[in-house]
Design a protein around this motif. Structure first.
Motif, PDB file in Angstrom:
ATOM      1  N   VAL A 138      35.682  18.605  36.990  1.00 38.38           N
ATOM      2  CA  VAL A 138      36.561  19.428  38.271  1.00 38.38           C
ATOM      3  C   VAL A 138      36.600  20.825  37.947  1.00 38.38           C
ATOM      4  O   VAL A 138      36.559  21.305  36.888  1.00 38.38           O
ATOM      5  N   PRO A 139      36.591  21.567  39.003  1.00 40.53           N
ATOM      6  CA  PRO A 139      37.140  23.212  38.860  1.00 40.53           C
ATOM      7  C   PRO A 139      38.164  23.333  37.792  1.00 40.53           C
ATOM      8  O   PRO A 139      39.241  22.543  38.190  1.00 40.53           O
ATOM      9  N   ALA A 140      38.341  24.245  37.299  1.00 38.79           N
ATOM     10  CA  ALA A 140      39.401  24.477  36.375  1.00 38.79           C
ATOM     11  C   ALA A 140      40.778  25.039  37.517  1.00 38.79           C
ATOM     12  O   ALA A 140      40.562  25.477  38.461  1.00 38.79           O
ATOM     13  N   SER A 141      41.687  24.421  37.147  1.00 38.13           N
ATOM     14  CA  SER A 141      42.996  24.557  37.788  1.00 38.13           C
ATOM     15  C   SER A 141      44.308  24.685  37.009  1.00 38.13           C
ATOM     16  O   SER A 141      44.482  23.708  35.951  1.00 38.13           O
ATOM     17  N   ARG A 165      42.028  34.529  34.356  1.00 35.22           N
ATOM     18  CA  ARG A 165      40.770  35.157  34.557  1.00 35.22           C
ATOM     19  C   ARG A 165      39.952  34.529  35.739  1.00 35.22           C
ATOM     20  O   ARG A 165      38.690  34.420  35.557  1.00 35.22           O
ATOM     21  N   MET A 166      40.523  34.249  36.962  1.00 41.46           N
ATOM     22  CA  MET A 166      39.929  33.801  37.926  1.00 41.46           C
ATOM     23  C   MET A 166      40.091  34.496  39.252  1.00 41.46           C
ATOM     24  O   MET A 166      41.000  34.452  39.913  1.00 41.46           O
ATOM     25  N   PRO A 167      39.009  35.448  39.180  1.00 42.23           N
ATOM     26  CA  PRO A 167      39.129  36.572  40.628  1.00 42.23           C
ATOM     27  C   PRO A 167      38.805  36.076  41.664  1.00 42.23           C
ATOM     28  O   PRO A 167      39.185  36.292  42.913  1.00 42.23           O
ATOM     29  N   ALA A 184      39.935  30.604  50.654  1.00 43.79           N
ATOM     30  CA  ALA A 184      38.968  30.920  49.789  1.00 43.79           C
ATOM     31  C   ALA A 184      39.454  32.489  49.361  1.00 43.79           C
ATOM     32  O   ALA A 184      39.042  33.318  50.166  1.00 43.79           O
ATOM     33  N   VAL A 185      40.002  32.479  48.316  1.00 42.93           N
ATOM     34  CA  VAL A 185      40.720  33.993  48.133  1.00 42.93           C
ATOM     35  C   VAL A 185      39.824  34.872  47.036  1.00 42.93           C
ATOM     36  O   VAL A 185      39.346  34.189  46.027  1.00 42.93           O
ATOM     37  N   GLU A 186      39.427  36.047  47.142  1.00 44.40           N
ATOM     38  CA  GLU A 186      38.815  36.989  46.410  1.00 44.40           C
ATOM     39  C   GLU A 186      39.283  38.193  45.961  1.00 44.40           C
ATOM     40  O   GLU A 186      39.987  38.706  46.888  1.00 44.40           O
ATOM     41  N   THR A 187      39.547  38.431  44.733  1.00 44.01           N
ATOM     42  CA  THR A 187      40.065  39.715  44.250  1.00 44.01           C
ATOM     43  C   THR A 187      38.856  40.796  43.700  1.00 44.01           C
ATOM     44  O   THR A 187      38.231  40.315  43.027  1.00 44.01           O
ATOM     45  N   ALA A 188      39.212  41.987  43.863  1.00 39.38           N
ATOM     46  CA  ALA A 188      38.430  43.007  43.050  1.00 39.38           C
ATOM     47  C   ALA A 188      39.104  44.249  42.696  1.00 39.38           C
ATOM     48  O   ALA A 188      39.076  45.226  43.500  1.00 39.38           O
ATOM     49  N   GLY A 189      40.037  43.824  41.925  1.00 36.00           N
ATOM     50  CA  GLY A 189      41.036  45.041  41.507  1.00 36.00           C
ATOM     51  C   GLY A 189      42.258  45.101  42.372  1.00 36.00           C
ATOM     52  O   GLY A 189      42.518  44.339  43.258  1.00 36.00           O
ATOM     53  N   GLU A 237      42.564  26.197  42.475  1.00 33.25           N
ATOM     54  CA  GLU A 237      41.733  26.018  41.611  1.00 33.25           C
ATOM     55  C   GLU A 237      40.451  26.945  41.742  1.00 33.25           C
ATOM     56  O   GLU A 237      40.444  27.619  42.555  1.00 33.25           O
ATOM     57  N   ARG A 238      39.771  27.104  40.192  1.00 30.51           N
ATOM     58  CA  ARG A 238      38.460  28.103  40.489  1.00 30.51           C
ATOM     59  C   ARG A 238      37.549  27.680  41.531  1.00 30.51           C
ATOM     60  O   ARG A 238      37.280  26.527  41.961  1.00 30.51           O
ATOM     61  N   TRP A 239      37.146  28.607  42.172  1.00 38.06           N
ATOM     62  CA  TRP A 239      35.948  28.699  43.433  1.00 38.06           C
ATOM     63  C   TRP A 239      34.784  28.868  42.467  1.00 38.06           C
ATOM     64  O   TRP A 239      34.635  29.810  41.908  1.00 38.06           O
ATOM     65  N   LEU A 240      34.123  27.536  42.400  1.00 40.46           N
ATOM     66  CA  LEU A 240      32.888  27.556  41.709  1.00 40.46           C
ATOM     67  C   LEU A 240      31.798  27.957  42.630  1.00 40.46           C
ATOM     68  O   LEU A 240      31.773  27.433  43.873  1.00 40.46           O
TER      69      LEU A 240
END
Length: 385
Positions: A138-141, A165-167, A184-189, A237-240
């Motif tokens: 499963v994805p890390a959570s 450390r899940m961006p 579905a969330v994304e970060t870049a700083g 959960e981590r977005w694979l």
């Protein structure tokens, strides 16, 4: 799950919403097997405490969805598109399922869906923990399992993403379904956040499901939705990174019936959400199988992963497993397991599955008939000895 030694063909009862397509498809499968029509038990009767079961019946619990009055009773909302109220829905749904189980046991009926299994399947945090403990990839959570700390809002999500450390993560309502409320969330700083979601926020701050996937481009927009969802419970959960098919992100819905992977469909999308009702389209299953084998993976093992996920819920006849192929099609993980994940009209069984030529509902009826025959055979052996 209860067992019976009755050798007579099963008589079905189905808890559902009369007139709903799910109930109609199941009734069609029952009639095609030469059995009497399933006796309908409406969700409205269940919620009113008026559900009745008969001795020896085999009881299927189907989705309470797609009925505005049932939705109102479960969530206390007048508008069925509203996202909020999922924790209230969960409490009332699981209570109603326990009452169905009690009434069925009292009548001497047999359930095809265990109330304990359903309680886990409809809490993504618990479901993820059960799968992980069973060795299912499963994805890390950081929110998995009953001991995980609650997520109180966007600040907690931001902190978990940084600490682990899940961006890129999926933020999901703990009790949602059909991608309701998912981001579905994304970060870049610092301050650079964007999200993809089907949630709409109206002028009063209320959240609504939409059939249109949209992009949120500011942290404030993302935070407002996450903060509104948090009181009902959130799973992170981590977005694979997913494999692709013809330039579109791809995953699979695999139906597991009585321990066997019987049906599979590839879902593809240009967004992270591959749900067919959100614009996803069916992909090519043969192409997915060939890509897996060409990459050095095992299609049989991919299906076995789904069967292991289904085995984690031994008191439930049928589940739908969301199988996530990693980039390159060599490895797979399970994103979710769905209690009512069998609505795949006109899809017939996989070669070698034992469900060739059968849709998902007919495969379930056949599995119940096989169980009845096996019990009858065992009973005859016991009587002879």
């Amino acid at each position: 799950m209860s067992r019976s030694v009755n050798s007579a063909p099963p008589r079905f009862a189905v808890v559902g919403n009369p007139g709903n397509r799910r109930v109609g498809l199941f009734q069609k499968a029952v009639r095609a097997a030469g059995l009497p029509a399933a006796r309908p038990v409406s969700w409205l009767d269940v919620l009113d405490g008026a559900a009745v079961f008969l001795p020896g019946e085999t009881v299927r619990i189907d989705s309470p969805g797609e009925d505005a009055e049932v939705e109102r009773l479960l969530r206390d909302v007048e508008d069925p598109t509203r996202v909020e109220g999922s924790s209230r829905w969960y409490a009332r749904f699981t209570s109603a399922v326990r009452e169905v189980a009690r009434a069925a046991a009292e009548a001497g009926a047999v359930l095809l869906d265990g109330p304990g299994d359903l309680a886990v399947l409809f809490d993504k945090r618990l479901c993820h923990g059960v799968l992980d403990a069973a060795g299912v990839p499963v994805p890390a959570s950081p929110t998995s399992g009953p001991a995980a700390p609650p997520v109180r809002g966007w600040a907690d999500v931001r902190g978990l993403m940084a600490d682990r450390r899940m961006p890129r993560v999926f933020v999901k309502p703990a009790h949602g379904s059909s991608a309701s409320g998912v981001l579905a969330v994304e970060t870049a700083g610092p301050g650079r956040v964007r999200a993809t979601t089907s949630v709409e926020r109206d002028g009063a701050g209320r959240l609504h499901n939409s059939l249109r996937v949209r992009r949120l481009t500011t942290e404030g927009e993302v935070a407002a939705i996450v903060d509104a969802l948090a009181p009902d419970g959130l799973h992170v959960e981590r977005w694979l990174p997913k494999a692709s098919q013809r330039g579109r992100a791809a995953d699979l819905r695999v139906v597991v019936v009585d321990g066997r992977a019987t049906h599979a469909v590839v879902r593809t999308s240009r967004s992270p959400m591959t749900n067919l009702h959100l614009g996803g389209v069916r992909g090519d299953l043969d192409e997915a199988r060939a890509a897996t084998e060409a990459a050095g993976g095992s299609w049989r093992e991919a299906l076995a992963v789904c069967e292991r996920a289904g085995a984690a819920f031994p008191d439930t006849l049928c589940v739908g497993v969301d199988l996530l192929p990693a980039t390159g099609w060599r490895r797979f993980a399970v994103g979710e397991v769905n209690a009512f994940g069998d609505l795949l009209p006109r899809l017939t069984g996989l070669p070698g599955s034992g469900a060739e030529g059968l849709d998902t509902y007919a495969a379930q009826v056949a599995a119940v008939l096989d169980r009845a025959q096996n019990r009858a055979g065992n009973h005859r052996v016991d009587a002879a000895s």
